[in-house]
Scaffold this motif. Structure first.
Motif, PDB file in Angstrom:
ATOM      1  N   MET A   1      -6.132  -6.586   2.901  1.00 18.86           N
ATOM      2  CA  MET A   1      -5.618  -5.232   2.731  1.00 18.86           C
ATOM      3  C   MET A   1      -4.501  -5.000   3.739  1.00 18.86           C
ATOM      4  O   MET A   1      -4.615  -5.344   4.905  1.00 18.86           O
ATOM      5  CB  MET A   1      -6.752  -4.234   2.931  1.00 18.86           C
ATOM      6  N   LEU A   2      -3.433  -4.414   3.291  1.00 14.24           N
ATOM      7  CA  LEU A   2      -2.338  -4.017   4.159  1.00 14.24           C
ATOM      8  C   LEU A   2      -2.724  -2.762   4.930  1.00 14.24           C
ATOM      9  O   LEU A   2      -3.385  -1.871   4.385  1.00 14.24           O
ATOM     10  CB  LEU A   2      -1.091  -3.703   3.329  1.00 14.24           C
ATOM     11  N   THR A   3      -2.302  -2.701   6.169  1.00 15.39           N
ATOM     12  CA  THR A   3      -2.502  -1.509   6.990  1.00 15.39           C
ATOM     13  C   THR A   3      -1.145  -1.035   7.476  1.00 15.39           C
ATOM     14  O   THR A   3      -0.346  -1.827   7.972  1.00 15.39           O
ATOM     15  CB  THR A   3      -3.404  -1.811   8.205  1.00 15.39           C
ATOM     16  N   ILE A   4      -0.902   0.273   7.317  1.00 12.75           N
ATOM     17  CA  ILE A   4       0.326   0.883   7.818  1.00 12.75           C
ATOM     18  C   ILE A   4      -0.044   1.782   8.991  1.00 12.75           C
ATOM     19  O   ILE A   4      -0.862   2.685   8.845  1.00 12.75           O
ATOM     20  CB  ILE A   4       1.014   1.761   6.758  1.00 12.75           C
ATOM     21  N   PHE A   5       0.549   1.515  10.139  1.00 15.30           N
ATOM     22  CA  PHE A   5       0.461   2.430  11.269  1.00 15.30           C
ATOM     23  C   PHE A   5       1.678   3.342  11.153  1.00 15.30           C
ATOM     24  O   PHE A   5       2.818   2.863  11.111  1.00 15.30           O
ATOM     25  CB  PHE A   5       0.462   1.674  12.593  1.00 15.30           C
ATOM     26  N   THR A  54       4.597   0.358  11.313  1.00 15.91           N
ATOM     27  CA  THR A  54       4.214  -1.016  11.594  1.00 15.91           C
ATOM     28  C   THR A  54       3.252  -1.428  10.489  1.00 15.91           C
ATOM     29  O   THR A  54       2.275  -0.735  10.214  1.00 15.91           O
ATOM     30  CB  THR A  54       3.559  -1.156  12.973  1.00 15.91           C
ATOM     31  N   LEU A  55       3.553  -2.533   9.852  1.00 21.81           N
ATOM     32  CA  LEU A  55       2.775  -3.027   8.726  1.00 21.81           C
ATOM     33  C   LEU A  55       2.013  -4.266   9.164  1.00 21.81           C
ATOM     34  O   LEU A  55       2.590  -5.168   9.774  1.00 21.81           O
ATOM     35  CB  LEU A  55       3.723  -3.347   7.566  1.00 21.81           C
ATOM     36  N   VAL A  56       0.710  -4.293   8.857  1.00 17.80           N
ATOM     37  CA  VAL A  56      -0.152  -5.396   9.276  1.00 17.80           C
ATOM     38  C   VAL A  56      -0.868  -5.968   8.056  1.00 17.80           C
ATOM     39  O   VAL A  56      -1.364  -5.223   7.208  1.00 17.80           O
ATOM     40  CB  VAL A  56      -1.190  -4.914  10.314  1.00 17.80           C
ATOM     41  N   TYR A  57      -0.923  -7.304   8.007  1.00 13.77           N
ATOM     42  CA  TYR A  57      -1.697  -8.010   6.988  1.00 13.77           C
ATOM     43  C   TYR A  57      -2.353  -9.194   7.676  1.00 13.77           C
ATOM     44  O   TYR A  57      -1.662 -10.098   8.147  1.00 13.77           O
ATOM     45  CB  TYR A  57      -0.797  -8.478   5.842  1.00 13.77           C
ATOM     46  N   GLY A  58      -3.666  -9.174   7.770  1.00 14.53           N
ATOM     47  CA  GLY A  58      -4.377 -10.236   8.486  1.00 14.53           C
ATOM     48  C   GLY A  58      -3.946 -10.249   9.935  1.00 14.53           C
ATOM     49  O   GLY A  58      -4.003  -9.226  10.614  1.00 14.53           O
ATOM     50  N   ASP A  59      -3.465 -11.396  10.403  1.00 11.34           N
ATOM     51  CA  ASP A  59      -3.026 -11.507  11.790  1.00 11.34           C
ATOM     52  C   ASP A  59      -1.508 -11.415  11.931  1.00 11.34           C
ATOM     53  O   ASP A  59      -0.948 -11.713  12.970  1.00 11.34           O
ATOM     54  CB  ASP A  59      -3.537 -12.809  12.412  1.00 11.34           C
TER      55      ASP A  59
END
Length: 85
Positions: A1-5, A54-59
Motif C-alpha cells: 500500500m502506498l502511503t502519502i505524508f 512524501t510518498l512511501v511504498y515498502g522501504d
C-alpha cells in the motif's frame, strides 16, 4: 500500500492524491500537521527536510514536492508499481 505524508494546505499533496486516484492506485494518507510522530518520519525520510508530499511504498520513499505526473510515474516504475487503468 502506498502511503502519502501530507498536509491539508499543500497543493502538491492534492495533485498527488488526484493523480493516484486517476491511476487507480490505492493509498493511505497521513497528515503530518495532525500527527507529530509522522512529521518526524518525514524528516527522517527526507534528510531533515519537512517536505510534503512524501510518498512511501515498502522501504522506498520520495518527496514529490513540486509535483509532476512525470516524476510520479518514473518513481512508480522504479518501485515496480503500475497504474490499474
Amino acid at each position: 500500500m502506498l502511503t502519502i505524508f501530507s498536509t491539508s494546505w499543500c497543493g502538491d499533496c492534492k495533485a498527488l492524491k488526484q493523480a493516484l486516484t486517476h491511476l487507480n492506485l490505492p493509498f493511505q494518507e497521513i497528515d503530518i500537521d495532525q500527527q507529530p510522530q509522522a512529521e518526524q518520519r518525514v524528516l527522517t525520510l527526507n534528510g531533515g527536510r519537512r517536505s510534503v508530499p512524501t510518498l512511501v511504498y515498502g522501504d522506498k520513499a520520495t518527496s514529490l514536492s513540486q509535483f509532476s505526473i512525470v516524476k510520479l510515474k518514473r518513481w512508480l516504475g522504479e518501485v515496480g508499481l503500475q497504474a490499474r487503468v
